[in-house]
Design a protein around this motif. Structure first.
Motif, PDB file in Angstrom:
ATOM      1  N   ILE A   1       0.857  -1.191   0.000  1.00  0.00           N
ATOM      2  CA  ILE A   1       0.000   0.000   0.000  1.00  0.00           C
ATOM      3  C   ILE A   1       0.891   1.239   0.000  1.00  0.00           C
ATOM      4  CG2 ILE A   1      -1.726   1.309   1.288  1.00  0.00           C
ATOM      5  CD1 ILE A   1      -2.740  -1.355   2.426  1.00  0.00           C
ATOM      6  N   ASP A   2       0.719   2.068  -1.012  1.00  0.00           N
ATOM      7  CA  ASP A   2       1.497   3.302  -1.131  1.00  0.00           C
ATOM      8  C   ASP A   2       0.541   4.483  -1.008  1.00  0.00           C
ATOM      9  OD1 ASP A   2       3.145   5.411  -1.749  1.00  0.00           O
ATOM     10  OD2 ASP A   2       4.038   4.486  -3.524  1.00  0.00           O
ATOM     11  N   LEU A   3       0.698   5.236   0.064  1.00  0.00           N
ATOM     12  CA  LEU A   3      -0.201   6.358   0.337  1.00  0.00           C
ATOM     13  C   LEU A   3       0.331   7.677  -0.201  1.00  0.00           C
ATOM     14  CD1 LEU A   3      -1.073   5.523   4.063  1.00  0.00           C
ATOM     15  CD2 LEU A   3      -2.298   4.823   1.992  1.00  0.00           C
ATOM     16  N   ASP A   4       1.507   7.670  -0.810  1.00  0.00           N
ATOM     17  CA  ASP A   4       2.172   8.930  -1.155  1.00  0.00           C
ATOM     18  C   ASP A   4       2.377   9.129  -2.650  1.00  0.00           C
ATOM     19  OD1 ASP A   4       2.485   9.577   1.594  1.00  0.00           O
ATOM     20  OD2 ASP A   4       4.192   8.206   1.694  1.00  0.00           O
ATOM     21  N   THR A   5       1.650   8.442  -3.509  1.00  0.00           N
ATOM     22  CA  THR A   5       1.819   8.665  -4.945  1.00  0.00           C
ATOM     23  C   THR A   5       1.156   9.986  -5.338  1.00  0.00           C
ATOM     24  OG1 THR A   5      -0.236   7.624  -5.712  1.00  0.00           O
ATOM     25  CG2 THR A   5       1.635   6.170  -5.251  1.00  0.00           C
ATOM     26  N   PRO A   6       1.610  10.628  -6.421  1.00  0.00           N
ATOM     27  CA  PRO A   6       1.016  11.896  -6.862  1.00  0.00           C
ATOM     28  C   PRO A   6      -0.476  11.790  -7.173  1.00  0.00           C
ATOM     29  CG  PRO A   6       3.112  11.507  -7.964  1.00  0.00           C
ATOM     30  CD  PRO A   6       2.782  10.250  -7.238  1.00  0.00           C
ATOM     31  N   ASP A   7      -0.906  10.580  -7.581  1.00  0.00           N
ATOM     32  CA  ASP A   7      -2.314  10.397  -7.951  1.00  0.00           C
ATOM     33  C   ASP A   7      -3.178   9.861  -6.809  1.00  0.00           C
ATOM     34  OD1 ASP A   7      -1.808  11.246 -10.567  1.00  0.00           O
ATOM     35  OD2 ASP A   7      -1.148   9.233 -11.151  1.00  0.00           O
TER      36      ASP A   7
ATOM     37  N   PHE B   1      -1.103  -2.391  -4.384  1.00  0.00           N
ATOM     38  CA  PHE B   1      -0.457  -3.305  -5.317  1.00  0.00           C
ATOM     39  C   PHE B   1      -0.823  -4.738  -4.935  1.00  0.00           C
ATOM     40  CE2 PHE B   1       2.146   0.498  -5.403  1.00  0.00           C
ATOM     41  CZ  PHE B   1       2.398   0.670  -6.762  1.00  0.00           C
ATOM     42  N   ILE B   2      -1.415  -5.464  -5.859  1.00  0.00           N
ATOM     43  CA  ILE B   2      -1.739  -6.875  -5.632  1.00  0.00           C
ATOM     44  C   ILE B   2      -0.586  -7.707  -6.160  1.00  0.00           C
ATOM     45  CG2 ILE B   2      -3.321  -8.763  -6.198  1.00  0.00           C
ATOM     46  CD1 ILE B   2      -4.472  -6.676  -4.299  1.00  0.00           C
ATOM     47  N   ARG B   3       0.034  -8.484  -5.276  1.00  0.00           N
ATOM     48  CA  ARG B   3       1.197  -9.296  -5.633  1.00  0.00           C
ATOM     49  C   ARG B   3       0.883 -10.775  -5.463  1.00  0.00           C
ATOM     50  NH1 ARG B   3       3.624  -5.382  -8.316  1.00  0.00           N
ATOM     51  NH2 ARG B   3       4.597  -3.762  -7.027  1.00  0.00           N
ATOM     52  N   TYR B   4       1.572 -11.602  -6.260  1.00  0.00           N
ATOM     53  CA  TYR B   4       1.431 -13.056  -6.170  1.00  0.00           C
ATOM     54  C   TYR B   4       2.817 -13.680  -6.091  1.00  0.00           C
ATOM     55  CZ  TYR B   4      -3.581 -13.470  -7.113  1.00  0.00           C
ATOM     56  OH  TYR B   4      -4.943 -13.424  -7.016  1.00  0.00           O
ATOM     57  N   PRO B   5       3.044 -14.582  -5.144  1.00  0.00           N
ATOM     58  CA  PRO B   5       4.356 -15.235  -5.057  1.00  0.00           C
ATOM     59  C   PRO B   5       4.571 -16.287  -6.137  1.00  0.00           C
ATOM     60  CG  PRO B   5       2.891 -16.086  -3.350  1.00  0.00           C
ATOM     61  CD  PRO B   5       2.155 -14.961  -4.018  1.00  0.00           C
TER      62      PRO B   5
ATOM     63  N   LYS C   1      -2.134  -2.769 -10.075  1.00  0.00           N
ATOM     64  CA  LYS C   1      -2.178  -1.603  -9.199  1.00  0.00           C
ATOM     65  C   LYS C   1      -3.596  -1.051  -9.207  1.00  0.00           C
ATOM     66  CE  LYS C   1      -0.518   2.366 -10.583  1.00  0.00           C
ATOM     67  NZ  LYS C   1       0.420   3.466 -10.959  1.00  0.00           N
ATOM     68  N   ILE C   2      -4.149  -0.809  -8.020  1.00  0.00           N
ATOM     69  CA  ILE C   2      -5.530  -0.345  -7.894  1.00  0.00           C
ATOM     70  C   ILE C   2      -5.553   0.960  -7.105  1.00  0.00           C
ATOM     71  CG2 ILE C   2      -7.837  -0.901  -7.026  1.00  0.00           C
ATOM     72  CD1 ILE C   2      -7.067  -3.875  -7.206  1.00  0.00           C
ATOM     73  N   ASN C   3      -6.195   1.963  -7.664  1.00  0.00           N
ATOM     74  CA  ASN C   3      -6.344   3.243  -6.953  1.00  0.00           C
ATOM     75  C   ASN C   3      -7.326   3.094  -5.797  1.00  0.00           C
ATOM     76  OD1 ASN C   3      -4.611   4.613  -8.733  1.00  0.00           O
ATOM     77  ND2 ASN C   3      -6.277   4.944 -10.186  1.00  0.00           N
TER      78      ASN C   3
ATOM     79  N   VAL D   1      -7.934   6.398   3.777  1.00  0.00           N
ATOM     80  CA  VAL D   1      -6.626   6.468   4.420  1.00  0.00           C
ATOM     81  C   VAL D   1      -6.735   6.716   5.923  1.00  0.00           C
ATOM     82  CG1 VAL D   1      -4.438   7.721   4.491  1.00  0.00           C
ATOM     83  CG2 VAL D   1      -5.519   7.203   2.289  1.00  0.00           C
ATOM     84  N   GLY D   2      -7.657   7.593   6.330  1.00  0.00           N
ATOM     85  CA  GLY D   2      -7.797   7.890   7.757  1.00  0.00           C
ATOM     86  C   GLY D   2      -8.142   6.652   8.560  1.00  0.00           C
ATOM     87  N   ALA D   3      -9.090   5.848   8.041  1.00  0.00           N
ATOM     88  CA  ALA D   3      -9.468   4.620   8.746  1.00  0.00           C
ATOM     89  C   ALA D   3      -8.300   3.639   8.784  1.00  0.00           C
ATOM     90  CB  ALA D   3     -10.683   3.987   8.056  1.00  0.00           C
ATOM     91  N   TYR D   4      -7.540   3.588   7.712  1.00  0.00           N
ATOM     92  CA  TYR D   4      -6.384   2.676   7.650  1.00  0.00           C
ATOM     93  C   TYR D   4      -5.358   3.044   8.717  1.00  0.00           C
ATOM     94  CZ  TYR D   4      -2.252   0.334   5.723  1.00  0.00           C
ATOM     95  OH  TYR D   4      -1.119  -0.439   5.553  1.00  0.00           O
ATOM     96  N   HIS D   5      -5.080   4.334   8.873  1.00  0.00           N
ATOM     97  CA  HIS D   5      -4.137   4.760   9.912  1.00  0.00           C
ATOM     98  C   HIS D   5      -4.664   4.386  11.301  1.00  0.00           C
ATOM     99  CE1 HIS D   5      -1.116   6.673   7.540  1.00  0.00           C
ATOM    100  NE2 HIS D   5      -1.923   7.604   7.033  1.00  0.00           N
ATOM    101  N   GLU D   6      -5.959   4.578  11.519  1.00  0.00           N
ATOM    102  CA  GLU D   6      -6.551   4.205  12.804  1.00  0.00           C
ATOM    103  C   GLU D   6      -6.402   2.700  13.052  1.00  0.00           C
ATOM    104  OE1 GLU D   6     -10.606   5.498  12.742  1.00  0.00           O
ATOM    105  OE2 GLU D   6     -10.066   7.521  12.071  1.00  0.00           O
TER     106      GLU D   6
END
Length: 307
Positions: free
Chosen positions: A178-184, A189-193, A203-205, A211-216
């Motif tokens: 999870i990247d919270l700091d992209t310009p958009d 990011f969904i990854r598979y081993p 990649k899903i927007n 974001v606020g709930a995620y930080h909580e």
């Protein structure tokens, strides 16, 4: 001249029996990095077909009539019920097996080529209406502001409704996905081993209000790496309890959230290929899913407005 034999089929001929052919087919599927479920299903279908034929029947002696009789027996002559979906898969298994034998020169003629493919479209899935989604998220928000705050129901449910990811993908999310700091804005990011699942990576927007709930949630539960470090059943219970608290008559689930997300995108005019890529499915899978989304949208348009 037949194509060069694969290592799996090199010792086979039209006079071979089914057992070594099925073993070679299994090896071929493994070499193609097919999933364990696919390999088990395909080889099981071939073993059932072999058990239906006379014990001395060779590969080259199988006819189109034999295959059609077998399929008819599955539907009307066998004591074990065969659903339309299982029948369709067994036709696919037989076609793939005999096409493989023909491609690599074991057989000169494909007896399954003229067998009609069984097309099955399963029933339409249940989805949440716009009003039901709002109610579910409203109740989930109440948990965030309760005397003992709990951001987990909202973090989980809002993520599912926004991303449309599957249960296994949800369990596979780690904090560095999870990247919270992209310009958009925030992205997931969904990854598979597994190498054979790499085509599903994407990649899903994500919505900014998530974001606020995620930080909580991170502050309350402090996961070390895996974001939702719970058993699959525990996460299912969270959704079920939330659905009950919201007064739903429907069974809130991962699958319902996935279909609801796809329908939300379809409603807003998102291009079909964008929805397909967001769900991480192939163009072949999209044929059925796209038809279902269109039907769901049509049914929604025909329904009377909520009072």
């Amino acid at each position: 001249m037949p194509p060069e034999s694969t290592p799996a089929s090199i010792h086979l001929s039209a006079q071979s029996s089914f057992l070594p052919a099925i073993q070679a087919w299994e090896q071929y599927l493994q070499d193609q990095a097919r999933s364990l479920y696919t390999i088990k299903a395909f080889t099981g279908d071939l073993e059932l077909f072999a058990s239906y034929l006379p014990p001395d029947r060779t590969l080259g002696a199988v006819t189109t009539r034999d295959i059609n009789h077998f399929l008819q027996w599955l539907q009307t002559g066998r004591k074990v019920p065969c659903s339309p979906k299982s029948l369709a898969r067994r036709v696919t298994s037989l076609k793939a097996f005999f096409r493989w034998l023909t491609k690599y020169g074991v057989l000169l003629v494909d007896p399954a080529e003229k067998v009609l493919q069984q097309t099955v479209i399963s029933p339409l899935p249940q989805v949440l209406t716009v009003e039901e989604q709002a109610k579910v998220l409203e109740i989930a928000n109440r948990y965030r502001t309760a005397k003992k705050p709990d951001a987990r129901p909202y973090t989980l449910t809002a993520l599912l409704l926004a991303s449309g990811i599957k249960k296994g993908e949800c369990l596979g999310i780690h904090q560095n996905h999870i990247d919270l700091d992209t310009p958009d804005g925030p992205v997931l990011f969904i990854r598979y081993p597994e190498p054979h699942n790499r085509y599903k990576e994407r990649k899903i927007n994500l919505p900014g209000e998530w974001v606020g709930a995620y930080h909580e949630y991170l502050a309350q539960y402090q996961p070390t790496s895996q974001v939702f470090a719970w058993s699959p059943r525990r996460l299912e219970y969270i959704l079920e309890d939330l659905g009950s608290a919201a007064g739903l008559s429907k069974h809130l689930s991962f699958d319902m959230c996935r279909w609801t997300c796809a329908l939300n995108d379809y409603r807003t005019g998102t291009e079909a290929d964008q929805i397909r890529q967001k769900l991480g499915i192939s163009k072949i899978q999209w044929r059925e899913i796209g038809l279902k989304l269109r039907k769901l949208a049509e049914n929604e348009a025909d329904s009377p407005p909520a009072v």
